[in-house]
Scaffold this motif. Structure first.
Motif, PDB file in Angstrom:
ATOM      1  N   HIS A 199       0.790  -1.247   0.000  1.00 34.95           N
ATOM      2  CA  HIS A 199       0.000   0.000   0.000  1.00 34.95           C
ATOM      3  C   HIS A 199       0.815   1.286   0.000  1.00 34.95           C
ATOM      4  N   ASP A 252      -3.293  -2.495   8.450  1.00 38.57           N
ATOM      5  CA  ASP A 252      -1.854  -2.526   8.710  1.00 38.57           C
ATOM      6  C   ASP A 252      -1.539  -1.319   9.605  1.00 38.57           C
ATOM      7  N   VAL A 253      -0.469  -1.415  10.390  1.00 31.83           N
ATOM      8  CA  VAL A 253      -0.184  -0.332  11.336  1.00 31.83           C
ATOM      9  C   VAL A 253       0.264   0.953  10.626  1.00 31.83           C
ATOM     10  N   HIS A 254       0.687   0.806   9.374  1.00 33.34           N
ATOM     11  CA  HIS A 254       1.120   1.976   8.611  1.00 33.34           C
ATOM     12  C   HIS A 254      -0.005   2.466   7.699  1.00 33.34           C
ATOM     13  N   ASP A 309       1.681  -5.957  11.842  1.00 33.65           N
ATOM     14  CA  ASP A 309       2.621  -5.067  12.540  1.00 33.65           C
ATOM     15  C   ASP A 309       1.926  -4.222  13.609  1.00 33.65           C
ATOM     16  N   GLY A 344       2.326  -5.974   6.391  1.00 34.24           N
ATOM     17  CA  GLY A 344       3.551  -5.997   7.182  1.00 34.24           C
ATOM     18  C   GLY A 344       3.498  -6.878   8.416  1.00 34.24           C
ATOM     19  N   TYR A 389       6.745  -7.365  11.567  1.00 33.01           N
ATOM     20  CA  TYR A 389       8.186  -7.243  11.808  1.00 33.01           C
ATOM     21  C   TYR A 389       8.564  -7.535  13.254  1.00 33.01           C
TER      22      TYR A 389
END
Ligand SMILES: [Zn+2]
Length: 300
Positions: A119, A157-159, A234, A275, A277
């Motif tokens: 994204h 997603d966290v972003h 994430d 993601g 990580y």
């Protein structure tokens, strides 16, 4: 049957030195097979998309630069991987995988890509490990081919899904919803149709409350005929980049809720991984595996 896009290319095309955390593309299918959540029959191997199919999303110039390894050092740095032909091709396989998942979802309810959710890719450049924007490419094709008329992108997603937000800024047929860490990358956020930035250290209860207050209403208002779900893991407290404090169980409940909403409302859902990580890879694998386990439990 749950159809899952997966190709050996997903794991072998990654450059040396980037095996971790990208090792997940190898370990996740192994885990799902081992525990019996899926069998080999669930996999399908996507082909590559051709550039013409990506021209609704990416500029001809960017596609040309990718094909001929003409990106500048700065452009390559922004993507974050050393660029190789194999990596470019990998992106084309993954994007086709996401498009095919959408088609499978129309008959099976849900389908999932063991990669994708890229994204941070914009029309004319890539960022944050994202080369091609698979949700944007698939959405554009579905609309152009008159397979879908209204698409909802649910990006958890966290972003922030900055590339996706920008690409669909003026596209009324695609509604972009991103719930992400407010203080996280990207520093300069784009404007999605709906953004919810949650504070650092957000725990399960708050995240799930926001999601439950928002998603059913969105589905009701937008009446999408396709949902793309970006199920990045994430958000976990163990994540090195995440800044949030969600547990494995909270992350699983998030997936359950999204998939249940799609199922209940009879809206096909195509899922990409996004993601993850965490320092210890078992957390990454377990959290991603939960998304697949939930899909099996809810739809089949
Ligand atoms: Zn992310």
């Amino acid at each position: 049957m749950l159809k899952i896009a997966f190709s050996p290319v997903y794991k072998y095309a990654l450059p040396e030195g980037h095996r971790f955390p990208m090792l997940k593309y190898e370990l996740l299918p192994e885990q799902l097979l081992y525990e019996g959540t899926i069998t080999e029959d669930h996999f399908f191997h996507p082909e590559q998309l051709v550039n013409e199919e990506m021209l609704f999303t990416h500029t001809a110039e960017y596609l040309h630069k990718l094909d001929h390894q003409l990106l500048s050092k700065k452009e390559i740095r922004n993507i974050g991987f050393p660029m190789t032909t194999a990596l470019v091709e990998r992106g084309k396989y993954i994007s086709k995988g996401t498009y095919d998942c959408a088609l499978y979802a129309m008959t099976n309810g849900v389908a999932m890509n063991i990669a994708g959710g890229t994204h941070h890719a914009f029309a004319d450049h890539g960022e944050g490990f994202c080369v091609y924007n698979d949700f944007a490419i698939a959405s554009h094709l579905l609309l152009d081919r008159k397979i879908c008329s209204k698409i909802l992108i649910v990006d958890l997603d966290v972003h922030q899904g900055n590339g996706t937000a920008r690409i669909f800024k003026d596209e009324q047929r695609v509604f972009t919803f991103s719930m992400h860490g407010a203080k996280n990358y990207p520093t300069r956020k784009e404007q999605s149709d709906l953004d919810i930035g949650v504070p650092d250290k957000t725990e399960d209860a708050y995240f799930l409350k926001m999601l439950k207050e928002t998603l059913p209403k969105l589905i009701d208002e937008q009446q999408p005929d396709m949902i793309f779900y970006l199920a990045g893991v994430d958000v976990l407290e163990t994540d090195k980049l995440g800044r949030l404090s969600m547990t494995l169980n909270g992350c699983k409940e998030r997936d359950r809720f999204v998939l249940e909403q799609c199922h209940k409302n009879n809206i096909p859902v195509a899922v990409s991984m996004g993601g993850g990580y965490s320092e210890e890879i078992r957390f990454i694998i377990d959290a991603h595996a939960n998304t697949f386990r939930m899909a099996q439990e809810i739809f089949f």
